[in-house]
Structure formats: C-alpha cells, structure tokens
Design an enzyme around this catalytic site. Structure first.
Site, PDB file in Angstrom:
ATOM      1  N   TYR A  97      42.081  44.351  21.634  1.00  0.00           N
ATOM      2  CA  TYR A  97      41.020  45.099  22.293  1.00  0.00           C
ATOM      3  C   TYR A  97      40.762  44.523  23.688  1.00  0.00           C
ATOM      4  CZ  TYR A  97      40.070  46.725  17.512  1.00  0.00           C
ATOM      5  OH  TYR A  97      40.165  47.259  16.243  1.00  0.00           O
TER       6      TYR A  97
ATOM      7  N   ASP B 137      33.373  43.221  14.197  1.00  0.00           N
ATOM      8  CA  ASP B 137      34.832  43.204  14.128  1.00  0.00           C
ATOM      9  C   ASP B 137      35.423  43.354  15.518  1.00  0.00           C
ATOM     10  OD1 ASP B 137      37.498  43.546  12.639  1.00  0.00           O
ATOM     11  OD2 ASP B 137      37.416  45.327  13.923  1.00  0.00           O
TER      12      ASP B 137
ATOM     13  N   LYS C 230      41.698  39.751  14.256  1.00  0.00           N
ATOM     14  CA  LYS C 230      42.969  40.204  13.689  1.00  0.00           C
ATOM     15  C   LYS C 230      44.138  39.353  14.162  1.00  0.00           C
ATOM     16  CE  LYS C 230      41.014  44.795  13.370  1.00  0.00           C
ATOM     17  NZ  LYS C 230      39.855  44.633  14.263  1.00  0.00           N
TER      18      LYS C 230
END
Length: 350
Positions: free
Chosen positions: A61, A56, A85
């Site tokens: 990030y 993930d 995401k």
C-alpha cells in the site's frame, strides 16, 4: 459519536479480539489519489476515537507509505490489533521521480514490490515492516495476494515457494516463538484459501469481496471449513469495489470487483435498492452489516480515506435494519436461503 469500545470478536483460536468494524489502511498509501500526512493522521485518529481497534495495512500500500503512516499513529498504543502482510519484498527503485500512478497508488516512495513467498522473503518482509512501522511487534501477518487471480499460470510455482520454499515454516516459527500472535491469508479468492487450509493451521483469512451482499459462494465450502478449523474471516471489500456503496442512481461510473460493473450486476443491485427503499434501509448499511451475521466473520473492513468516511461507516454499522428486509431479499432470490442475516437488535450490541 465517540465511544471507548465497539463490540469485538475473537480472532481464531488466539487470545486476540478485534472490533467488528476495522480500518483498512490502503487509502493511507495514496490509493488512486494523494492524501497528505496530516489527513492520513486525522483519519486514523478518527477511527481510533470511535472505538475501532483493528487496523490492517501492507507493504504494497503505497510501497511502504501506508505502513509508515500507520506506525506514526499507533506507536505507544497497546490496545490495537495490527495486521500487515508478507509475500512482496520492497526493493529500491531509483527511477521513481514523482507520484505518478503505479499499481493504483500515487506514492513517492522509491520502491518496487517483488513477489517472494520463500522463507527468506517472509522474514525479510516482516523485519522491514517492523522498521517502517517503527513498532516492536506486529500481531497478525497475512500472506498477500497468493492465488491464481494474481499469478495466473505462475500460481503453482508461487504456492510451491510458500509451501516447499519455507514461507509457511517461517510463519509457523514466528507464531510458535510468540513474535506474532496469528497468521493467515490476505486474498481476493476462495480456492487458494481452501488449498492452503489443507497445508497449515490458519488463524484468519482476510477475504476481500468474496462474501458480500452480492457474492455468497463462500457459504458452500469455505465458511464451513473455517468453522471446522476455527479460522476467523475478516471481510474486506464489503462494497465490491464501490457499487454497493454508491448504488445505481448516482449517475457515476459503477465499479464491481475493480472493473466496470456488468449489466447483470447493475440490474441485481437495482433490485436490492428497491427493497431497501421499501424498508427505509441504506444499501451501504445492508452491505456493511450482512457479513457480520455469519458467526465465523470477526470483522468487516470498509474503505475509509477521510475522517468523514469514518463517521459515515460508523453510522452505517449502527443503522437498524428490520428483519423483514432480509426476508424480502431471500423471497426475491437476491440472498441465499442459507445465508445468516443480522438480528434486528444486533447493531452496536455485543
């Protein structure tokens, strides 16, 4: 301990299966401290070597850094379920000059995240992720950080953008067309999960910190709703920001849910540690294994920023914990009576 495969579980109603132990790639975005490209590559390769088959990541990030690094390792592999995401679009930011800490990340990537849960925002985010990853396909998309914990008094406006502004329609279309296999939410709170489960069929929830050895409220409404809807739960943050990994005896500052741990939490963890001692159980192993006892939890994702973290996580996942340990936690009021607990022979078995 190298192996070809860890036990896996089905993700929602999809044909996807994810390994019970997953890899969260926030650290590969230089979370709190820099990680070299080589170290990032070694860490993810170590996870794949021990059989981890769920990774993930997110645009947030490291402002694209984690996705770039993940894609370099996963390119050419078809045996890994990848999730990223949507909800933040990365905009160019020419003011970035160094890797000074920004939103928890030490990244040189010259972008800033802008929330956008609209139809166009979701599509832009998905397409940009494909480019950063260098992959033709992403299996799972999560709506990132929707909810009052992130947005405060802007929560209703953000949900409207997602629901009325077409963000959910975009995700449904991508799933219906086969461009993705599944979608859900990647959040730190329960209320918004229940709110949006009433709007759309979600395949999975990536729920960070809300179903752990210290937090059981998800048993009240969320997990029963997930059973009813056949929505899988991926548990992130099983250590509640570190206190369930470090324990109370290390002489280091203790964090709980991204903040200094309050005294009542420190006291509760110390009581759990005493029961751990009486059974020869590692606190971190109990924290890692506990969520997997619930039938709706498909995977747990601990933080792993270096190859040795992968090895230690695998050891904790495989540690045998006697049933009497869980009984004692319940007897002492440290675990709810209705909380499922792992069977003695569950570790490292299908």
């Amino acid at each position: 301990m190298a192996q070809d495969k860890l036990p896996s579980r089905r993700l929602g109603r999809t044909a996807l299966t994810v390994s019970e132990l997953g890899f969260g790639a926030a650290a590969l975005g230089n979370l709190y401290h820099p990680v070299s490209d080589d170290m990032a590559r070694q860490t993810l390769n170590a996870a794949l070597e021990v059989g981890i088959r769920h990774v993930d990541t997110a645009p947030y990030y490291g402002f694209g850094l984690s996705e770039r690094r993940v894609g370099e390792v996963l390119r050419g592999r078809s045996d890994v379920v990848l999730s990223t995401k949507v909800g933040r679009v990365l905009e160019p930011d020419d003011s970035v000059r160094d890797d000074a800490l920004r939103s928890g990340f030490r990244s040189l990537m010259p972008f800033r995240p802008v929330f956008d849960y609209s139809h166009d925002g979701v599509m832009r985010s998905w397409e940009a992720s494909l480019q950063r990853l260098g992959l033709a396909r992403i299996q799972v998309l999560y709506v990132h950080d929707i909810g009052a914990m992130t947005h405060g008094d802007q929560h209703d406006a953000m949900v409207d953008q997602l629901v009325k502004g077409g963000g959910l329609r975009a995700l449904e279309a991508l799933r219906a067309e086969g461009a993705i296999d599944a979608f859900g939410l990647g959040v730190n709170e329960i209320a918004v999960c229940l709110e949006l489960m009433a709007e759309v069929r979600l395949d999975a929830l990536l729920l960070a910190g809300r179903y752990t050895l210290l937090e059981h409220d998800a048993l009240d409404h969320l997990l029963p709703a997930c059973v009813q809807a056949q929505t899988s739960v991926i548990v992130g943050g099983p250590y509640n920001s570190g206190i369930l990994a470090a324990g109370t005896r290390g002489g280091v500052p203790l964090n709980y849910n991204y903040a200094p741990a309050p005294s009542q939490i420190v006291d509760r963890v110390a009581r759990i540690e005493r029961i751990c001692d009486s059974h020869g159980v590692s606190l971190a192993a109990a924290a890692l294994q506990f969520p997997l006892a619930h039938r709706q939890v498909a995977c747990v994702i601990p933080g792993m920023g270096r190859p040795e973290h992968v090895a230690s996580s695998l050891a904790l996942y495989g540690e045998i914990i006697p049933s009497a340990f869980w009984r004692d936690l319940k007897a002492e009021g440290l675990l709810r009576d209705d909380a499922p607990t792992p069977a003695l022979d569950q570790a490292l078995t299908s």
